[in-house]
Design a protein around this motif. Sequence first.
Motif, PDB file in Angstrom:
ATOM      1  N   ARG A  49     -58.550 -45.095 -42.964  1.00 41.19           N
ATOM      2  CA  ARG A  49     -57.189 -44.720 -43.363  1.00 41.19           C
ATOM      3  C   ARG A  49     -56.398 -44.109 -42.216  1.00 41.19           C
ATOM      4  NH1 ARG A  49     -60.015 -42.720 -48.074  1.00 41.19           N
ATOM      5  NH2 ARG A  49     -60.410 -44.630 -49.233  1.00 41.19           N
ATOM      6  N   ARG A  50     -57.049 -43.895 -41.064  1.00 43.38           N
ATOM      7  CA  ARG A  50     -56.293 -43.496 -39.873  1.00 43.38           C
ATOM      8  C   ARG A  50     -55.337 -44.610 -39.451  1.00 43.38           C
ATOM      9  NH1 ARG A  50     -58.174 -39.617 -36.947  1.00 43.38           N
ATOM     10  NH2 ARG A  50     -57.224 -40.485 -35.088  1.00 43.38           N
ATOM     11  N   LEU A  51     -55.670 -45.857 -39.847  1.00 42.06           N
ATOM     12  CA  LEU A  51     -54.907 -47.026 -39.400  1.00 42.06           C
ATOM     13  C   LEU A  51     -53.864 -47.414 -40.444  1.00 42.06           C
ATOM     14  CD1 LEU A  51     -57.909 -49.174 -38.117  1.00 42.06           C
ATOM     15  CD2 LEU A  51     -56.619 -47.408 -36.885  1.00 42.06           C
ATOM     16  N   SER A  52     -52.901 -48.232 -39.987  1.00 40.51           N
ATOM     17  CA  SER A  52     -51.926 -48.802 -40.923  1.00 40.51           C
ATOM     18  C   SER A  52     -52.366 -50.215 -41.253  1.00 40.51           C
ATOM     19  CB  SER A  52     -50.543 -48.859 -40.281  1.00 40.51           C
ATOM     20  OG  SER A  52     -50.143 -47.578 -39.897  1.00 40.51           O
ATOM     21  N   TRP A  53     -52.658 -50.456 -42.508  1.00 42.53           N
ATOM     22  CA  TRP A  53     -53.123 -51.770 -42.964  1.00 42.53           C
ATOM     23  C   TRP A  53     -51.995 -52.452 -43.705  1.00 42.53           C
ATOM     24  CZ3 TRP A  53     -58.321 -53.259 -42.203  1.00 42.53           C
ATOM     25  CH2 TRP A  53     -59.183 -52.243 -41.725  1.00 42.53           C
ATOM     26  N   GLU A  54     -51.853 -53.744 -43.489  1.00 46.01           N
ATOM     27  CA  GLU A  54     -50.893 -54.476 -44.318  1.00 46.01           C
ATOM     28  C   GLU A  54     -51.484 -54.607 -45.709  1.00 46.01           C
ATOM     29  OE1 GLU A  54     -48.523 -58.600 -43.843  1.00 46.01           O
ATOM     30  OE2 GLU A  54     -50.445 -58.534 -44.898  1.00 46.01           O
ATOM     31  N   GLN A  55     -52.798 -54.768 -45.741  1.00 51.44           N
ATOM     32  CA  GLN A  55     -53.504 -54.735 -47.016  1.00 51.44           C
ATOM     33  C   GLN A  55     -54.711 -53.823 -46.869  1.00 51.44           C
ATOM     34  OE1 GLN A  55     -54.035 -58.630 -48.843  1.00 51.44           O
ATOM     35  NE2 GLN A  55     -56.072 -57.927 -49.496  1.00 51.44           N
ATOM     36  N   GLU A  56     -54.695 -52.710 -47.586  1.00 53.21           N
ATOM     37  CA  GLU A  56     -55.791 -51.722 -47.488  1.00 53.21           C
ATOM     38  C   GLU A  56     -57.107 -52.345 -47.926  1.00 53.21           C
ATOM     39  OE1 GLU A  56     -55.767 -48.028 -47.413  1.00 53.21           O
ATOM     40  OE2 GLU A  56     -53.704 -47.950 -46.650  1.00 53.21           O
ATOM     41  N   TYR A  81     -49.818 -53.714 -33.608  1.00 49.91           N
ATOM     42  CA  TYR A  81     -48.887 -52.912 -34.402  1.00 49.91           C
ATOM     43  C   TYR A  81     -49.411 -51.478 -34.519  1.00 49.91           C
ATOM     44  CZ  TYR A  81     -46.465 -50.999 -38.426  1.00 49.91           C
ATOM     45  OH  TYR A  81     -45.753 -50.162 -39.247  1.00 49.91           O
ATOM     46  N   ASN A  82     -50.712 -51.361 -34.748  1.00 46.83           N
ATOM     47  CA  ASN A  82     -51.331 -50.038 -34.875  1.00 46.83           C
ATOM     48  C   ASN A  82     -51.294 -49.243 -33.577  1.00 46.83           C
ATOM     49  OD1 ASN A  82     -52.894 -49.178 -37.505  1.00 46.83           O
ATOM     50  ND2 ASN A  82     -52.920 -51.420 -37.423  1.00 46.83           N
ATOM     51  N   CYS A  83     -51.311 -49.944 -32.444  1.00 49.83           N
ATOM     52  CA  CYS A  83     -51.353 -49.254 -31.149  1.00 49.83           C
ATOM     53  C   CYS A  83     -49.960 -48.959 -30.602  1.00 49.83           C
ATOM     54  CB  CYS A  83     -52.130 -50.093 -30.132  1.00 49.83           C
ATOM     55  SG  CYS A  83     -53.889 -50.200 -30.545  1.00 49.83           S
ATOM     56  N   VAL A  84     -48.944 -49.634 -31.116  1.00 46.62           N
ATOM     57  CA  VAL A  84     -47.615 -49.511 -30.520  1.00 46.62           C
ATOM     58  C   VAL A  84     -46.517 -49.263 -31.573  1.00 46.62           C
ATOM     59  CG1 VAL A  84     -45.900 -50.639 -29.052  1.00 46.62           C
ATOM     60  CG2 VAL A  84     -48.341 -51.079 -28.657  1.00 46.62           C
ATOM     61  N   ASP A  85     -46.220 -50.289 -32.351  1.00 42.15           N
ATOM     62  CA  ASP A  85     -45.024 -50.261 -33.216  1.00 42.15           C
ATOM     63  C   ASP A  85     -45.015 -49.077 -34.185  1.00 42.15           C
ATOM     64  OD1 ASP A  85     -44.029 -53.579 -33.231  1.00 42.15           O
ATOM     65  OD2 ASP A  85     -45.982 -52.967 -32.457  1.00 42.15           O
ATOM     66  N   ARG A  86     -46.182 -48.790 -34.764  1.00 42.37           N
ATOM     67  CA  ARG A  86     -46.134 -47.749 -35.798  1.00 42.37           C
ATOM     68  C   ARG A  86     -45.777 -46.385 -35.218  1.00 42.37           C
ATOM     69  NH1 ARG A  86     -51.861 -45.390 -37.742  1.00 42.37           N
ATOM     70  NH2 ARG A  86     -53.081 -45.720 -35.834  1.00 42.37           N
ATOM     71  N   SER A 317     -61.911 -49.686 -24.908  1.00 44.25           N
ATOM     72  CA  SER A 317     -61.969 -48.765 -26.048  1.00 44.25           C
ATOM     73  C   SER A 317     -61.267 -47.443 -25.778  1.00 44.25           C
ATOM     74  CB  SER A 317     -63.433 -48.501 -26.425  1.00 44.25           C
ATOM     75  OG  SER A 317     -64.063 -49.719 -26.766  1.00 44.25           O
ATOM     76  N   TYR A 318     -61.278 -46.987 -24.504  1.00 44.11           N
ATOM     77  CA  TYR A 318     -60.745 -45.647 -24.230  1.00 44.11           C
ATOM     78  C   TYR A 318     -59.608 -45.626 -23.212  1.00 44.11           C
ATOM     79  CZ  TYR A 318     -64.408 -44.494 -27.393  1.00 44.11           C
ATOM     80  OH  TYR A 318     -65.192 -44.465 -28.522  1.00 44.11           O
ATOM     81  N   ILE A 319     -59.023 -46.791 -22.898  1.00 44.54           N
ATOM     82  CA  ILE A 319     -57.685 -46.808 -22.296  1.00 44.54           C
ATOM     83  C   ILE A 319     -56.751 -47.489 -23.297  1.00 44.54           C
ATOM     84  CG2 ILE A 319     -56.192 -47.730 -20.481  1.00 44.54           C
ATOM     85  CD1 ILE A 319     -58.542 -47.519 -18.530  1.00 44.54           C
ATOM     86  N   VAL A 320     -57.203 -48.628 -23.821  1.00 45.97           N
ATOM     87  CA  VAL A 320     -56.296 -49.396 -24.660  1.00 45.97           C
ATOM     88  C   VAL A 320     -56.408 -48.998 -26.137  1.00 45.97           C
ATOM     89  CG1 VAL A 320     -55.509 -51.705 -25.315  1.00 45.97           C
ATOM     90  CG2 VAL A 320     -56.293 -51.267 -22.988  1.00 45.97           C
ATOM     91  N   TYR A 321     -57.463 -49.409 -26.826  1.00 47.22           N
ATOM     92  CA  TYR A 321     -57.410 -49.347 -28.294  1.00 47.22           C
ATOM     93  C   TYR A 321     -57.545 -47.947 -28.894  1.00 47.22           C
ATOM     94  CZ  TYR A 321     -57.236 -54.328 -27.769  1.00 47.22           C
ATOM     95  OH  TYR A 321     -56.828 -55.586 -27.411  1.00 47.22           O
ATOM     96  N   GLY A 322     -58.477 -47.128 -28.414  1.00 48.94           N
ATOM     97  CA  GLY A 322     -58.626 -45.788 -28.989  1.00 48.94           C
ATOM     98  C   GLY A 322     -57.393 -44.925 -28.736  1.00 48.94           C
ATOM     99  N   PRO A 323     -57.066 -44.676 -27.464  1.00 44.76           N
ATOM    100  CA  PRO A 323     -55.938 -43.783 -27.160  1.00 44.76           C
ATOM    101  C   PRO A 323     -54.599 -44.279 -27.719  1.00 44.76           C
ATOM    102  CG  PRO A 323     -57.256 -44.174 -25.193  1.00 44.76           C
ATOM    103  CD  PRO A 323     -57.809 -45.064 -26.257  1.00 44.76           C
ATOM    104  N   LEU A 324     -54.311 -45.584 -27.577  1.00 45.31           N
ATOM    105  CA  LEU A 324     -53.002 -46.051 -28.032  1.00 45.31           C
ATOM    106  C   LEU A 324     -52.920 -46.029 -29.558  1.00 45.31           C
ATOM    107  CD1 LEU A 324     -52.259 -48.925 -25.456  1.00 45.31           C
ATOM    108  CD2 LEU A 324     -51.435 -46.562 -25.433  1.00 45.31           C
ATOM    109  N   SER A 325     -54.016 -46.307 -30.243  1.00 42.90           N
ATOM    110  CA  SER A 325     -53.955 -46.217 -31.712  1.00 42.90           C
ATOM    111  C   SER A 325     -53.683 -44.779 -32.141  1.00 42.90           C
ATOM    112  CB  SER A 325     -55.248 -46.736 -32.351  1.00 42.90           C
ATOM    113  OG  SER A 325     -56.325 -45.859 -32.067  1.00 42.90           O
ATOM    114  N   ASN A 326     -54.042 -43.823 -31.283  1.00 46.10           N
ATOM    115  CA  ASN A 326     -53.802 -42.413 -31.600  1.00 46.10           C
ATOM    116  C   ASN A 326     -52.483 -41.881 -31.033  1.00 46.10           C
ATOM    117  OD1 ASN A 326     -56.194 -42.179 -33.032  1.00 46.10           O
ATOM    118  ND2 ASN A 326     -57.379 -41.562 -31.237  1.00 46.10           N
ATOM    119  N   GLY A 327     -51.693 -42.747 -30.403  1.00 46.44           N
ATOM    120  CA  GLY A 327     -50.402 -42.316 -29.866  1.00 46.44           C
ATOM    121  C   GLY A 327     -50.514 -41.398 -28.660  1.00 46.44           C
ATOM    122  N   ALA A 328     -51.552 -41.608 -27.841  1.00 45.17           N
ATOM    123  CA  ALA A 328     -51.785 -40.738 -26.685  1.00 45.17           C
ATOM    124  C   ALA A 328     -50.815 -41.027 -25.543  1.00 45.17           C
ATOM    125  CB  ALA A 328     -53.214 -40.930 -26.179  1.00 45.17           C
TER     126      ALA A 328
END
Length: 653
Positions: A49-56, A81-86, A317-328
């Motif tokens: 639920r940390r993520l934004s799902w189009e369908q949960e 979308y989860n790493c940027v737009d949201r 995992s720790y430059i792109v997807y983890g940090p960006l999904s967290n808005g770092a």
Amino acid sequence: MSKESLANLLTEERRFAPPAEVAADANITAAAYEVAAEDRLGFWAEQARRLSWEQEPTETLDWSNPPFAKWFADGRLNVAYNCVDRHVEAGHGDRVALYFEGEPGDSRVLTYADLQREVSKAANALTELGVAAGDRVAIYLPMIPEAVIAMLACARIGAPHSLVFGGFSADALATRIEDADARLVITADGGFRRGQPSALKPAVDEALTRPGAARVRSVLVVRRTGQETPWTEGRDVWWHELVDRQSEEHTPQAFEAEHPLFILYTSGTTGKPKGILHTSGGYLTQTSFTHHAVFDLKPETDVYWCTADVGWVTGHSYIVYGPLSNGATQVLYEGTPNTPHNGRWWEIVQKYHVTILYTAPTAIRTCMKWGDDVPAGFDLSSLRILGSVGEPINPEAWVWYRKHIGGDRTPVVDTWWQTETGAVMISPLPGVTVAKPGSAQVPLPGISATVVDDEGRPVANGSGGYLTLTEPWPSMLRTIWGDDQRFVDTYWSRFPGQYFAGDGAKKDDDGDIWLLGRVDDVMLVSGHNISTTEVESALVSHPKVAEAAVVGATDPQTTQAICAFVMLRGTAAEDEGLADELRAHVAKELGPIAKPKRILAVDELPKTRSGKIMRRLLRDVAENRELGDVTTLTDTTVMELIQRKMPSAPSED
Ligand code: 6R9
């Protein structure tokens, strides 16, 4: 003869409690371990639920066909979308996503709004080039923002990417393009390394002459260095010509949670590289959670910097997807740590007020070698958390890192994981764990790991054996690309029902886990299985030694004899008595059984691009054999230097 799977020789008594201010405000507290232990799947469903799902998702884990897992299978989401737009939609468009620092000293700042525009344009460009969901894209780029943008553009349109380290040979690139059957390669004219422009495009051109790579239709080329670049009309396209004219609007489409996100190759010791396949929902859930938990990221105030290359899983995992999904907000640095001077990293920490730093033991040991006075010349007081990954960190290097980089106040988190695990699995939590230098300590909440003997039974505290993972986890590899059988054989057959990581480990008296290196590297000396890590750590704890690599070389009396290659600290000289002094030191630290029979001082050690010591090449040298595969070595001249220093006949002592 002892029956031990792996000897436990080293004892380390130093302890470091979490600083009060980190503990008081930590993202994760000790309660998480209990919550997850009570209901592991419920815990992961919560993390999703940390993520934004189009369908949960309504399903968490489908483990009906082990070892082929499905996580969150009925959920749908878009990773980019989860790493940027949201973040932009949440009102954080002006927050800096990337502080890019080029090696020559140029810099660029990209906010999340900038990143959204750039990723959208790149996604439109890929579509114009005919890339569709499911098509594979090879990315061969230096550490520049376009590497991050290209990865996110692929994720956005559902085209799995396959990154190849800039600097791998044309052959290595060709094998990876062929195995994944990539139709597009994204590269650059070159990048800056060690003060020079270093070309990349010629390696792509050469790779594409190989028959297996002939199906590539287009090559998208970023102009970074401006150097003269060979060009194939009709196939090659400049990034600035194609991407810059695209629309800044792109609607991300949701994909199933199990849609492939990327393939990343790991080189086995033999045979062709394995394409490790990761998918979307589970991978993003665990990278996002672990980045939040292990680094205690506060996106509003922290400035995070992971020094890894994006071509390594740590960069994924720790430059792109983890940090960006967290808005770092993070730093991205192109070059080497010693260009133009040995303090370049610390200058960057000072310039951007970096608060969280994540790097590898090899870099820490190199900095130790350069001397304490280098970091002392910069203001590093912004740092609050330090991380380590890639190899076991020797206690001495851990303590140096904390003292000379962390000002004796920051927690150090030693994070164990693999390309295959996708995200951190075993690590202290900075606000919870009383740290032990040299130990990754405990599985994260929701993760089950243990150490087993030859029969797959958990060992008692105080004993060593093989590290295994005993329950599936969200960011686990789903298979080896195109080779399900190899996936089963490599990871799930040695100990039925458990994932075999290939690492040796021990549990200390408290049950904390210490990693002891790859089991392929374990030495057999007079009936004792001795880990490379413990002997190397004992050597590194001697004030004259900066780095050490040990291997077992065939020996008529003891089966194998320990052969050590050491790099000395800045001021230490290689004198007559050195070998005896080091041998006596190891005997005192670990016992006489672990004393190296031969010790050779060298200027450099052979390492992979991610900084791991390639012990198998040193074993070739120690046994006077011709060298095996050197294609994943950073610098092949290192081996020539070592071979020249090696006396051809083993010394008698
Ligand atoms: C993330 C990464 C995986 C192998 C792994 C182990 C070694 C990584 C470690 C560590 C001891 C740590 N390793 N982190 N050993 N302590 N904190 O490194 O992935 O390149 O696939 O390598 O690296 O041997 O099995 P990858």
